[in-house]
Design a protein around this motif. Sequence first.
Motif, PDB file in Angstrom:
ATOM      1  N   ARG A 224       0.858  -1.346  -0.031  1.00  0.00           N
ATOM      2  CA  ARG A 224       0.030   0.064   0.138  1.00  0.00           C
ATOM      3  C   ARG A 224       0.865   1.248   0.096  1.00  0.00           C
ATOM      4  O   ARG A 224       0.715   2.295  -0.874  1.00  0.00           O
ATOM      5  CB  ARG A 224      -1.023   0.079   1.216  1.00  0.00           C
ATOM      6  N   HIS A 237      -6.906   2.267  -1.143  1.00  0.00           N
ATOM      7  CA  HIS A 237      -7.861   1.575  -0.241  1.00  0.00           C
ATOM      8  C   HIS A 237      -8.444   0.312  -0.853  1.00  0.00           C
ATOM      9  O   HIS A 237      -8.185   0.087  -2.148  1.00  0.00           O
ATOM     10  CB  HIS A 237      -8.797   2.591   0.264  1.00  0.00           C
ATOM     11  N   ASP A 238      -9.380  -0.427  -0.122  1.00  0.00           N
ATOM     12  CA  ASP A 238      -9.823  -1.800  -0.535  1.00  0.00           C
ATOM     13  C   ASP A 238      -8.960  -2.566  -1.186  1.00  0.00           C
ATOM     14  O   ASP A 238      -9.191  -3.001  -2.604  1.00  0.00           O
ATOM     15  CB  ASP A 238     -11.155  -1.079  -1.638  1.00  0.00           C
ATOM     16  N   HIS A 240      -6.883  -5.978  -1.596  1.00  0.00           N
ATOM     17  CA  HIS A 240      -6.981  -7.566  -1.405  1.00  0.00           C
ATOM     18  C   HIS A 240      -5.927  -8.186  -2.329  1.00  0.00           C
ATOM     19  O   HIS A 240      -5.773  -8.000  -3.348  1.00  0.00           O
ATOM     20  CB  HIS A 240      -8.278  -7.817  -2.192  1.00  0.00           C
ATOM     21  N   THR A 252      -5.981  -6.545  -6.006  1.00  0.00           N
ATOM     22  CA  THR A 252      -6.929  -5.769  -6.555  1.00  0.00           C
ATOM     23  C   THR A 252      -6.834  -4.504  -5.470  1.00  0.00           C
ATOM     24  O   THR A 252      -6.618  -4.791  -4.386  1.00  0.00           O
ATOM     25  CB  THR A 252      -8.455  -6.158  -6.537  1.00  0.00           C
ATOM     26  N   ALA A 253      -7.116  -3.397  -5.911  1.00  0.00           N
ATOM     27  CA  ALA A 253      -7.099  -2.220  -5.161  1.00  0.00           C
ATOM     28  C   ALA A 253      -7.737  -1.120  -5.639  1.00  0.00           C
ATOM     29  O   ALA A 253      -8.049  -0.857  -6.982  1.00  0.00           O
ATOM     30  CB  ALA A 253      -5.847  -1.777  -4.803  1.00  0.00           C
ATOM     31  N   HIS A 254      -8.315  -0.019  -5.157  1.00  0.00           N
ATOM     32  CA  HIS A 254      -8.792   1.338  -5.456  1.00  0.00           C
ATOM     33  C   HIS A 254      -7.878   2.270  -5.289  1.00  0.00           C
ATOM     34  O   HIS A 254      -7.152   2.397  -4.248  1.00  0.00           O
ATOM     35  CB  HIS A 254     -10.295   1.551  -4.770  1.00  0.00           C
ATOM     36  N   GLU A 298     -17.647   6.371  -2.425  1.00  0.00           N
ATOM     37  CA  GLU A 298     -18.174   4.822  -2.684  1.00  0.00           C
ATOM     38  C   GLU A 298     -19.578   4.866  -2.360  1.00  0.00           C
ATOM     39  O   GLU A 298     -19.991   5.263  -1.337  1.00  0.00           O
ATOM     40  CB  GLU A 298     -17.018   3.793  -1.836  1.00  0.00           C
ATOM     41  N   HIS A 301     -19.992   0.457   0.138  1.00  0.00           N
ATOM     42  CA  HIS A 301     -19.074  -0.040   1.170  1.00  0.00           C
ATOM     43  C   HIS A 301     -19.298  -1.434   1.812  1.00  0.00           C
ATOM     44  O   HIS A 301     -20.537  -1.769   2.119  1.00  0.00           O
ATOM     45  CB  HIS A 301     -19.009   1.296   2.203  1.00  0.00           C
ATOM     46  N   HIS A 302     -18.303  -2.111   2.242  1.00  0.00           N
ATOM     47  CA  HIS A 302     -18.446  -3.273   2.875  1.00  0.00           C
ATOM     48  C   HIS A 302     -17.329  -3.196   4.099  1.00  0.00           C
ATOM     49  O   HIS A 302     -16.498  -2.633   4.085  1.00  0.00           O
ATOM     50  CB  HIS A 302     -18.289  -4.343   1.969  1.00  0.00           C
TER      51      HIS A 302
END
Length: 303
Positions: A224, A237-238, A240, A252-254, A298, A301-302
Amino acid sequence: MHDHAPRGIRAGGPRRLLALSLAITATVLVVQVIGAVLTGSLALLADAGHMFTDSSALVVALVAATVAARPADDRQTYGYQRAEVFGALINAIILVVLCAVIAVEAVRRLLDPVDTEVQGLPMMVVALIGLVANGVSLWLLSIAQRTSINARGAYLEVLGDLLGSVVVLVAAVVVWQTGWMPADAVASLAIAVLIVPRAVGLLREVVAVLGERAPSGTRVPDIREHLRDAKGVVDVHDVHVWQLTRGAPVFTAHIVVAQEVFDEGRAGTLLAELQSCLAEHFDVAHSTFQLEPAGHIEHDHHA
């Protein structure tokens, strides 16, 4: 520093190396069964059972590796690499069952010794044949197991065979030189003990892959921060990270980027830089990024 590409007989892919190891293992299996019958050795019979299980496991691994090589399609969008993980799971279960069977039989022999005399010298010869053959198989699989969890499972089983051959060889020498027959049963129990940690380790790795944990040694905070250092990146963020199988990580990432990146048409260049960064610094070949302008909200969101 990367290893030089293997040459000669080890230059083939995992499937070819698995097939060669299967041929060697099956041949030694026949030799050990004959040797166990002729010498009356439980240790040889236990090792032959191990070799039989490994032959079956190598067949499973070979089939799984063949299936995993199929290309991706609209139903299996990531391809069939996960088949290797299921093959490794079957191998791990086989190892656990094998340990239990060998341990029970060895304890039974120690508590209720049989009258059959074990012939130490022929037992030693067969053990030597198994030791050499397992050493060759281990050498063949040493390259493939670095990138395939399925080949890793086969590699660990062959390693168990190698250690088992060493134990049987020691027991054969003891029986041959001293006539102490319980050494044969003790060797059988030792083989079971040697297998357990490897079976557990393989099961843990399978669970980690199926549970979609980050690959061992991968530090998500480092990735990151590395991405945040790229010019134009505001935040990440986000994130994985998981792996389809050993040696096949997915990321994967935003990525939140400054508005001028879009205004100047540099989004494509930035995307290529981020993908190259992951491939070069973290060995992640498959990465997906969602570029977002600063201030983007977003809606899904989760936790």
